[in-house]
Design a protein around this motif. Structure first.
Motif, PDB file in Angstrom:
ATOM      1  N   ASP A   1      16.456  47.254  91.334  1.00  0.00           N
ATOM      2  CA  ASP A   1      18.034  47.169  89.967  1.00  0.00           C
ATOM      3  C   ASP A   1      19.441  47.342  90.432  1.00  0.00           C
ATOM      4  O   ASP A   1      19.691  46.551  89.965  1.00  0.00           O
ATOM      5  N   ALA A   2      19.219  47.918  91.712  1.00  0.00           N
ATOM      6  CA  ALA A   2      20.262  47.985  92.582  1.00  0.00           C
ATOM      7  C   ALA A   2      21.059  46.384  92.608  1.00  0.00           C
ATOM      8  O   ALA A   2      21.874  46.055  92.354  1.00  0.00           O
ATOM      9  N   VAL A   3      20.244  45.707  92.992  1.00  0.00           N
ATOM     10  CA  VAL A   3      20.217  44.014  93.206  1.00  0.00           C
ATOM     11  C   VAL A   3      20.789  43.374  92.162  1.00  0.00           C
ATOM     12  O   VAL A   3      22.246  43.062  91.816  1.00  0.00           O
ATOM     13  N   GLU A   4      19.650  43.807  91.428  1.00  0.00           N
ATOM     14  CA  GLU A   4      20.543  42.889  89.981  1.00  0.00           C
ATOM     15  C   GLU A   4      21.748  42.695  89.164  1.00  0.00           C
ATOM     16  O   GLU A   4      22.033  42.318  89.011  1.00  0.00           O
TER      17      GLU A   4
ATOM     18  N   PHE B   1      14.751  36.912  90.895  1.00  0.00           N
ATOM     19  CA  PHE B   1      15.742  36.814  92.103  1.00  0.00           C
ATOM     20  C   PHE B   1      15.487  37.599  92.456  1.00  0.00           C
ATOM     21  O   PHE B   1      15.444  38.041  93.757  1.00  0.00           O
ATOM     22  N   ALA B   2      16.158  38.698  92.118  1.00  0.00           N
ATOM     23  CA  ALA B   2      16.218  40.289  92.520  1.00  0.00           C
ATOM     24  C   ALA B   2      15.003  40.694  93.098  1.00  0.00           C
ATOM     25  O   ALA B   2      15.194  40.531  94.788  1.00  0.00           O
ATOM     26  N   GLU B   3      14.152  40.083  92.887  1.00  0.00           N
ATOM     27  CA  GLU B   3      12.884  41.224  92.920  1.00  0.00           C
ATOM     28  C   GLU B   3      12.478  40.201  94.437  1.00  0.00           C
ATOM     29  O   GLU B   3      12.136  40.774  95.819  1.00  0.00           O
ATOM     30  N   ALA B   4      12.222  38.494  94.181  1.00  0.00           N
ATOM     31  CA  ALA B   4      12.638  37.973  95.280  1.00  0.00           C
ATOM     32  C   ALA B   4      13.228  37.889  96.751  1.00  0.00           C
ATOM     33  O   ALA B   4      13.417  38.116  97.323  1.00  0.00           O
ATOM     34  N   LEU B   5      14.579  38.910  96.928  1.00  0.00           N
ATOM     35  CA  LEU B   5      15.351  39.140  97.170  1.00  0.00           C
ATOM     36  C   LEU B   5      15.117  40.320  98.147  1.00  0.00           C
ATOM     37  O   LEU B   5      14.867  40.684  99.233  1.00  0.00           O
ATOM     38  N   VAL B   6      14.633  41.071  97.427  1.00  0.00           N
ATOM     39  CA  VAL B   6      13.575  42.657  97.570  1.00  0.00           C
ATOM     40  C   VAL B   6      12.765  42.472  98.865  1.00  0.00           C
ATOM     41  O   VAL B   6      12.816  43.275  99.662  1.00  0.00           O
TER      42      VAL B   6
ATOM     43  N   ALA C   1      23.440  35.650  85.241  1.00  0.00           N
ATOM     44  CA  ALA C   1      23.655  34.385  84.290  1.00  0.00           C
ATOM     45  C   ALA C   1      22.532  33.958  84.138  1.00  0.00           C
ATOM     46  O   ALA C   1      22.811  33.283  82.881  1.00  0.00           O
ATOM     47  N   ASN C   2      21.841  34.581  84.701  1.00  0.00           N
ATOM     48  CA  ASN C   2      20.458  33.734  84.652  1.00  0.00           C
ATOM     49  C   ASN C   2      20.204  31.934  83.922  1.00  0.00           C
ATOM     50  O   ASN C   2      20.123  31.590  83.273  1.00  0.00           O
ATOM     51  N   CYS C   3      21.369  31.189  84.583  1.00  0.00           N
ATOM     52  CA  CYS C   3      21.581  30.064  85.157  1.00  0.00           C
ATOM     53  C   CYS C   3      20.244  29.378  85.698  1.00  0.00           C
ATOM     54  O   CYS C   3      19.213  28.288  85.460  1.00  0.00           O
ATOM     55  N   GLY C   4      19.259  30.121  86.428  1.00  0.00           N
ATOM     56  CA  GLY C   4      18.044  30.103  87.394  1.00  0.00           C
ATOM     57  C   GLY C   4      18.873  28.668  87.988  1.00  0.00           C
ATOM     58  O   GLY C   4      17.981  28.244  89.257  1.00  0.00           O
TER      59      GLY C   4
END
Lengths: 449, 288
Positions: free
Chosen positions: B37-40, B59-64, B46-49
């Motif tokens: 949540d914090a990273v998101e 993407f935030a999930e992938a980052l974490v 922008a949800n641009c992809g």
């Protein structure tokens, strides 16, 4: 035996555009001169492009094979003239994209005699042999769709074709090619029907003709050989009766299911000019080299029905028929389903049934597009009983998937009736063509993933 | 009395359901990393992809989870990316910035329209009617479908109806690549300065009739380029970007300016021998 029938049942909805056929319907088919340079795209049909079998600089005789079929859903291409292969490369096409093709230079002093191949006898040939011969002759639907005829004639396993329908409706305004073919080439048509009956194993054959071609219907009924199980049906005049699904409904009272093919209701529909071509070419083992094209419209001085070699550039055609120098709009095909041309260097292909030209003075300036007022005129016009008003609104918001899934977009065959009646001048058909392309594109990308 | 029964019945029912819900909440609780949540929240929403994930949350999930590095997000500012990297304690993963590049220089002042198109004002719709009115079959139709789909205000039509990419704003999300019916856009690293600005597959000077800045396939750029950097494929120069391409030698003798150099501020520089385009008014339409 009276084989002429007047039918009053027809399909639902439809429109009555002015016919404008009087200029050319009485003019006999005339041979067109050979252009000095022919343009022959490999994609003159729907399906896989043909594959050239000649090389640059090679001399070819009229009727010789230029390109072989690229697969099952493909047809070969034969030389429309004796000449020399000038170049193999990109050629402009009606779609606005370049396609692989052959430039063929005509020998100016050649007698242009056509080479003949192996004849296919209608009485002896097997069903498979006839289908193969139809493919080898390069025959596609000459009504305009240019779908390979042998694929259409192939009855799938477990299905049966009881009725062969010969489509002589020609509901497009201005066009009179099929009318002239029926009047002048009756024997070829009957020969073609013999081949088609054998290929499809159908029990009977109906020739559907609209009432504005009564003379053609009477002529065919009078000349019909007595051993053919043939009926000539005269139908009330309405557009788009020439669409195969509409014609089946009008003649047989059967409705082709959504997404289905005519064979699902036991019928196969073949255009009358295609039939005549089969009847003329197969007994000589020849390939298709020319087709009848109606050249008409207010911008043309020498209007008429011409037998034009395939690949003749449009510019040469317009010069020969003395088109007005102030030409403003040219259409390939009829005014309802034809395509506006943006380039005069494109050739006449197998699917081109007409050339229509208007000068600047005769073209009504494009109307301003107003918002949809939900009058429902398009719903009354749509022969497929779709809701073009709803589809048009969705198209505006690019809701392609919703159009396809909930509003049967893919059943639209782009007849143009909705755009014709729309009082707000909304270019509905263009929206639907765009939407159909987008839906197909998405489906492809989904299957690719 | 009736009121009391009703209140008690409904009250007890409410209590029962509340207990059930509370129990279900405990029993079916799914632990989720609060950092997601914090990273998101730190991402631009922008949800641009452009990062290759379906949106900012994946993407935030992938980052974490350590599957991606913050540098993948091209929309965030530098500070934003650094903040995420600092928060997660990972490397920045500074990837090279990509931008959308248009491969056509044929504005209406240099390229001819064969026919006048009238219909739905969109490139995709115009392309349906025998390819649109443009004389060059590969050229930009200029109705601005790419401008309409750009979510970042990075595309504008210039005065010659040719889209111009704002390199600073472009996030390389790829929306314009999808939208163009002539496939003129592609996503390129900004370091690729040497650029072929034409897609015309025809050869010879007759292409200049339709467009004065088209590639005539003369092959001078291929001759001038050092050691196999440029090869002529289908009548167009093909730059081998795997080699060292930081040279302006190939553009020097180009007669039309079809091959050029992207400057730092997003201008397309042409060679000194390229024909100068002075005309600012549209070329005459010709139905021929």
């Amino acid at each position: 035996m009276n084989i002429l029938h007047i039918r009053h049942n027809t399909f639902k909805h439809g429109v009555h555009p002015p016919e404008h056929k009087e200029d050319t319907r009485g003019l006999p088919i005339r041979q067109f001169p050979f252009a000095p340079l022919l343009i022959l795209p490999m994609t003159q049909h729907i399906g896989v492009p043909a594959v050239p079998v000649v090389r640059e600089g090679q001399e070819v005789s009229r009727g010789q094979l230029l390109a072989k079929a690229g697969g099952y859903l493909s047809v070969p291409l034969h030389a429309p003239v004796s000449g020399v292969v000038h170049r193999i490369g990109n050629v402009p096409t009606i779609s606005g994209q370049m396609a692989q093709g052959i430039y063929l230079k005509t020998f100016p002093f050649s007698t242009q005699e056509a080479v003949e191949g192996i004849p296919v006898d209608v009485n002896e040939a097997k069903q498979e042999a006839i289908l193969q011969a139809i493919q080898d002759a390069g025959i596609v639907g000459l009504g305009g769709a240019a779908f390979p005829t042998h694929v259409k004639l192939k009855v799938p396993e477990g299905k049966r074709c009881d009725t062969l329908i010969i489509n002589g409706v020609e509901c497009e305004p201005y066009l009179t090619t099929d009318h002239r073919v029926m009047l002048e080439q009756a024997d070829d048509i009957f020969m073609g029907i013999r081949y088609l009956l054998k290929a499809t194993q159908a029990e009977r054959c109906i020739i559907g003709i609209e009432a504005n071609k009564q003379d053609a219907a009477e002529h065919l009924a009078a000349c019909a050989p007595s051993d053919l199980p043939l009926t000539v049906a005269v139908l009330t005049v309405k557009y788009p009766q020439g669409a195969e699904k509409m014609l089946i409904t009008a003649l047989l009272g059967r409705e082709v299911p959504s997404g289905g093919l005519p064979i699902d209701v036991g019928a196969i529909v073949i255009n009358v000019a295609t039939t005549a071509e089969i009847g003329r070419l197969l007994p000589h083992g020849r390939g298709i080299q020319e087709r009848v094209v109606t050249i008409t419209g207010p911008g043309i001085r020498k209007k008429g029905n011409y037998l034009i070699p395939i690949g003749t550039p449009l510019r040469f055609v317009l010069e020969y028929v003395e088109a007005d120098p102030d030409l403003s709009e040219v259409y390939l095909g009829g005014p309802m389903m034809g395509v506006a041309v943006s380039n005069l260097d494109i050739p006449i292909t197998k699917g081109a049934s007409g050339v229509l030209a208007f000068t600047a003075a005769q073209v009504s300036r494009p109307h301003r597009v107003y918002p949809c007022i939900h009058c429902g005129a398009c719903i009354q016009a749509c022969p497929m009983s779709l809701m073009p008003n709803k589809l048009g609104q969705l198209a505006k918001f690019e809701a392609w998937d919703e159009m396809a899934e909930q509003h049967h977009l893919m059943d639209c065959f782009e007849c143009g009736s909705c755009s014709y009646v729309c009082p707000s001048h909304i270019p509905l058909v263009q929206y639907f063509r765009l939407a159909k392309i987008m839906v197909r594109k998405r489906k492809q990308s989904k299957t690719a993933v | 009395m009736a009121i009391v029964i009703a209140v008690v019945a409904l009250g007890s029912l409410t209590l029962l359901l509340a207990i059930l819900l509370a129990a279900a909440n405990k029993k079916l609780y799914v632990y989720e990393d609060p950092r997601i949540d914090a990273v998101e929240d730190m991402l631009p929403h922008a949800n641009c992809g452009a990062c290759g994930f379906p949106g900012c949350r994946p993407f935030a999930e992938a980052l974490v989870n350590g599957q991606a590095l913050p540098g993948r997000c091209t929309v965030s500012s530098d500070e934003g990316r650094k903040r995420i990297a600092l928060y997660l304690g990972v490397a920045l993963g500074a990837e090279e910035k990509y931008v959308a590049r248009l491969a056509c220089g044929g504005g209406i002042n240099v390229a001819r329209n064969r026919a006048h198109y009238h219909g739905i004002s969109s490139c995709r719709a115009a392309a349906l009617v025998s390819g649109g009115g443009k004389g060059c079959l590969w050229g930009c139709l200029g109705w601005g479908d790419c401008v309409a789909v750009c979510d970042f205000d990075a595309l504008h039509l210039n005065e010659h109806c040719l889209p111009v990419v704002d390199v600073q704003k472009c996030t390389a999300c790829g929306a314009c690549v999808e939208a163009c019916p002539k496939d003129l856009f592609s996503l390129q690293p900004v370091s690729r300065r040497l650029w072929v600005n034409c897609k015309n597959l025809e050869a010879g000077d007759q292409v200049l009739e339709e467009c004065q800045v088209a590639c005539t396939a003369c092959g001078r750029c291929a001759m001038d380029a050092p050691g196999g950097l440029i090869t002529m494929v289908h009548n167009l120069p093909l730059i081998d970007y795997s080699q060292d391409h930081r040279t302006q030698a190939p553009i020097q003798r180009c007669p039309t300016g079809a091959i050029g150099w992207w400057s730092d501020d997003g201008d397309f520089l042409k060679g000194p021998e390229s024909r100068k385009v002075i005309r600012q008014t549209p070329r005459k339409e010709g139905f021929s």
